[in-house]
Design a protein around this motif. Structure first.
Motif, short mmCIF file in Angstrom:
data_model
loop_
_atom_site.label_atom_id
_atom_site.label_comp_id
_atom_site.label_asym_id
_atom_site.label_seq_id
_atom_site.Cartn_x
_atom_site.Cartn_y
_atom_site.Cartn_z
N ALA A 42 48.53 -5.16 -18.07
CA ALA A 42 47.82 -6.42 -18.33
C ALA A 42 46.35 -6.15 -18.64
CB ALA A 42 47.95 -7.34 -17.12
N THR A 43 45.87 -6.72 -19.75
CA THR A 43 44.49 -6.47 -20.20
C THR A 43 43.57 -7.57 -19.70
OG1 THR A 43 45.04 -7.60 -22.24
CG2 THR A 43 45.17 -5.19 -22.24
N ALA A 44 43.47 -7.69 -18.38
CA ALA A 44 42.59 -8.69 -17.77
C ALA A 44 42.34 -8.29 -16.33
CB ALA A 44 43.23 -10.09 -17.83
N SER A 45 41.34 -8.91 -15.75
CA SER A 45 41.05 -8.67 -14.34
C SER A 45 41.98 -9.55 -13.51
CB SER A 45 39.59 -9.02 -14.05
OG SER A 45 39.26 -8.74 -12.70
N ILE A 46 43.18 -9.04 -13.27
CA ILE A 46 44.21 -9.83 -12.61
C ILE A 46 44.61 -9.17 -11.29
CG2 ILE A 46 45.97 -8.71 -14.05
CD1 ILE A 46 47.71 -11.21 -13.66
N TYR A 47 44.69 -10.00 -10.26
CA TYR A 47 45.16 -9.55 -8.94
C TYR A 47 46.36 -10.41 -8.58
CZ TYR A 47 45.18 -8.22 -4.03
OH TYR A 47 45.55 -7.73 -2.80
N VAL A 48 47.39 -9.76 -8.03
CA VAL A 48 48.61 -10.48 -7.68
C VAL A 48 48.73 -10.57 -6.16
CG1 VAL A 48 51.12 -10.53 -7.82
CG2 VAL A 48 49.78 -9.77 -9.78
N ILE A 49 48.78 -11.79 -5.66
CA ILE A 49 49.07 -12.03 -4.24
C ILE A 49 50.58 -12.14 -4.11
CG2 ILE A 49 48.69 -13.55 -2.27
CD1 ILE A 49 46.18 -14.58 -3.68
N THR A 50 51.19 -11.21 -3.42
CA THR A 50 52.64 -11.21 -3.31
C THR A 50 53.10 -12.11 -2.16
OG1 THR A 50 52.67 -9.33 -1.79
CG2 THR A 50 52.69 -8.83 -4.15
N ALA A 51 54.38 -12.46 -2.21
CA ALA A 51 54.96 -13.25 -1.13
C ALA A 51 54.84 -12.53 0.20
CB ALA A 51 56.43 -13.55 -1.44
N GLU A 52 55.01 -11.21 0.16
CA GLU A 52 54.94 -10.44 1.40
C GLU A 52 53.52 -10.45 1.96
OE1 GLU A 52 57.27 -9.56 3.06
OE2 GLU A 52 56.52 -8.13 4.51
N SER A 53 52.51 -10.39 1.09
CA SER A 53 51.12 -10.45 1.56
C SER A 53 50.84 -11.79 2.24
CB SER A 53 50.15 -10.26 0.39
OG SER A 53 50.26 -8.97 -0.14
#
Length: 649
Positions: A71-82
């Motif tokens: 992904a060409t962006a400043s992206i952070y994924v908050i997962t369900a487990e987090s």
């Protein structure tokens, strides 16, 4: 385009919700239902490696499925487990897990949430979607967080982009996009019941899922939340608590998704009866893969919201949104995503004495076409170019282009850069806000204190970014993004040309630049450290001749120079985990808020295959702290401990 008329609210649905009848019905269904196979179990750290995390599929950056690492962006994924391990009970609290988002709690129910600065109580440069449905309010281009909720256990992931997303998501995706995605119905079989409580809040959820006769899956849920009033830093009770009930469903079969929600709530307000809110939405989405390999997705939704605020306004807003897009390969090197959409909002406001939106009844629309093509120059280099043309009834045509380059420097690393133009289109508060509702008239001229902003234009942002993402080993990952943004035509509050009161205008410019960093380290198979930091500088300047009064009105931006977080996730034994999260925010300039640090702890125990227990504590470093607002009036947050029980069958 201005029309008049009176909308009809779903009163029967509101009455059912207010009567609390949904909960007994759902509870009965849950207890009477046959036992399903055990739901997807809780995931140990060792079962979800950093390599697995880098391969998570995201859709927010390109509007098509792609691995996070590309992904060409400043992206952070908050997962369900987090989210589960954090103990978060609401969407704003779950968003604190993203290191690239600035979250400040204003009072018991309100939040100022933004990326890359411009934090205010009326934050308006961040787009938020829940399962593809925009929860943007055309009243102020922001989000009423007290009206947004989902069953927390049903969240699949939250994709958090800091930076522009306008080419794909349109005007108002200026400083970021938050895309909340819930799990497919087939991923939530059986029954779940959970209750969470601490010293000031209680949350209860009941959900049941099963199979449809046609091979699909469904789930239904109900949820209630009670937030008590909190004290100000001066010790006075702040009437900002709330109670809210929500229910909904989702069904998936043969590439079709149908889902909906309905809610009702009462929000405390000093000196009057409670603010009453209600809403309902219904969304359908169909994805078809054609023989040519083209994937076509069509989506339509209806969304109704009501907000009855005593002495202010009573709004009934109906929104209809239709979108179609196709994703296809053009030869061996090009992948194109193109689409079109239209959103119509029918806003009906009964104004009260304090202020008014004039005209009270207004029809709004946004229509768009877009395309974005990705060219794979060679195995290392990709070029992504796109543009969106968006038409709205305040400023007409807006052009929102972007250009991105991605260079795969090695199998485990990528360097990317981008240049984008985006806008924040006017909202009703910019153009149609007047106070008081019935001003005195002198020589035929109404003497408004605030007299709208008939000439208010779109705020414009030109953004440049440079990012680097690497996973140097199986146990370490890292992301860094540098950004610089030039803002033009920012909102100011200027003396009215007629000599009385003020009007909204565009007599300010701004510049921001900064650095976003985050990474993860799998120290041991059962222990993971995660951390992130943002350093930023937000400067705004008034143009010559401006006599801006925004600061006095409490709507000027107020941002920290830095904020950071450090999180430890440790599975101390089979079925036992401890998570610690330390957060630090720099001081806010206006209104002045001191820097603060806070520590949250969550202990989780899988007591039985069906029963899960969490013990949590928040704000553990100090007896209380403040996050936003003027001294003497702002809410103070005290140390809390609580418990959450989750039962699954």
């Amino acid at each position: 385009m201005v029309k008049t008329g009176r909308s009809r609210s779903p009163r029967i649905l509101q009455k059912i919700l207010r009567a609390g009848r949904i909960f007994p019905v759902l509870a009965g269904l849950a207890l009477a239902a046959p036992a399903f196979a055990a739901q997807p179990g809780l995931v140990d750290l060792a079962e979800l490696s950093l390599e697995d995390l880098s391969k998570i599929r995201v859709t927010s950056v390109s509007k098509r499925d792609e691995p996070l690492s590309d992904a060409t962006a400043s992206i952070y994924v908050i997962t369900a487990e987090s989210i589960r391990r954090s103990g978060a009970a609401s969407l704003p609290e779950a968003l604190r897990l993203a290191p690239n988002i600035q979250v400040a709690r204003i009072d018991a129910r309100n939040y100022a949430i933004t990326a890359r600065g411009f934090s205010t109580a009326l934050e308006n440069k961040l787009l938020v979607l829940i399962d593809g449905r925009s929860v943007y309010s055309p009243l102020f281009s922001g989000v009423f967080w007290d009206a947004q909720d989902v069953a927390i256990d049903d969240i699949d992931r939250i994709e958090v982009i800091s930076g522009p997303g306008a080419t794909l998501w349109g005007a108002n995706a200026v400083n970021g996009v938050i895309n909340i995605t819930t799990k497919a119905a087939g991923a939530t079989p059986g029954t779940l019941a959970s209750i969470s409580a601490d010293g000031t809040s209680r949350v209860g959820t009941v959900r049941h899922g099963g199979e449809l006769d046609n091979g699909g899956s469904y789930r239904i849920y109900a949820r209630t939340m009670l937030q008590e009033d909190l004290d100000s830093d001066a010790g006075a009770r702040s009437a900002t608590g709330m109670k809210r009930t929500q229910a909904g469903f989702r069904a998936d079969w043969a590439g079709l998704t149908v889902q909906g929600d309905a809610y009702s709530g009462e929000l405390h307000q000093a000196g009057t009866r409670d603010i009453r809110i209600a809403g309902a939405n219904l969304l359908g989405r169909k994805t078809v893969l054609l023989a040519s390999g083209t994937e076509v997705t069509a989506q339509a939704y209806w969304d109704f919201t009501q907000r009855d605020q005593p002495n202010a306004f009573n709004e009934h807003l109906n929104t209809i949104d239709v979108q179609v897009q196709g994703a296809m390969s053009l030869g061996s090197r090009n992948r194109l995503v193109a689409g079109a959409g239209v959103r119509m909002a029918f806003d009906r406001i009964a104004n009260a004495s304090s202020f008014a939106f004039l005209p009270g009844d207004l029809d709004l629309y946004w229509a768009n076409v877009f395309m974005q093509n990705e060219t794979r120059v060679n195995d290392q280099l990709r070029v992504i170019a796109g543009v969106k043309l968006e038409q709205n009834n305040y400023t007409g045509l807006e052009i929102l282009p972007t250009l991105r380059l991605a260079w795969k420097t090695a199998e485990n690393s990528m360097l990317w850069t981008s240049a984008s133009r985006t806008v924040r289109a006017p909202s009703r508060i910019d153009r149609d806000f007047y106070a008081p509702s019935q001003p005195p008239v002198v020589a035929g001229v109404p003497q408004f204190v605030i007299g709208g902003g008939p000439q208010f234009a779109s705020e414009v942002a030109n953004v440049a970014e440079l990012g680097y993402r690497i996973q140097p080993s199986a146990t370490v990952s890292f992301s860094a993004t540098a950004f610089a943004t030039r803002y033009d035509r920012l909102r100011t509050l200027e003396p009215s040309p007629n000599g009385v009161g003020q009007v909204f205008s565009n007599l300010a410019t701004g510049r921001t630049h900064g650095l976003e960093l985050w990474g993860q380290w799998q120290v041991m198979p059962d222990w993971r450290l995660s951390g992130g930091a943002v350093v930023q500088r937000v400067r705004t300047e008034l143009e010559k001749g401006s006599r801006d009064l925004s600061a006095a009105a409490g709507i000027a931006t107020s941002d920290p120079s830095h904020y950071w977080s450090l999180r430890s996730s440790w599975d101390i034994a089979a079925g036992h985990g401890i998570d610690l999260m330390l957060r630090r925010y720099g001081a806010l300039p206006s209104p002045a808020v001191p820097a603060y640090s806070t520590l949250d702890l969550n202990y989780t125990w899988q007591a039985t295959p069906n029963l899960h227990l969490s013990l949590f504590g928040s704000s553990l470093l100090d007896s209380r702290h403040v996050e936003f607002g003027r001294s003497g009036l702002r809410t103070a947050y005290e140390r809390q401990v609580g418990v959450k029980l989750t039962w699954r069958r």
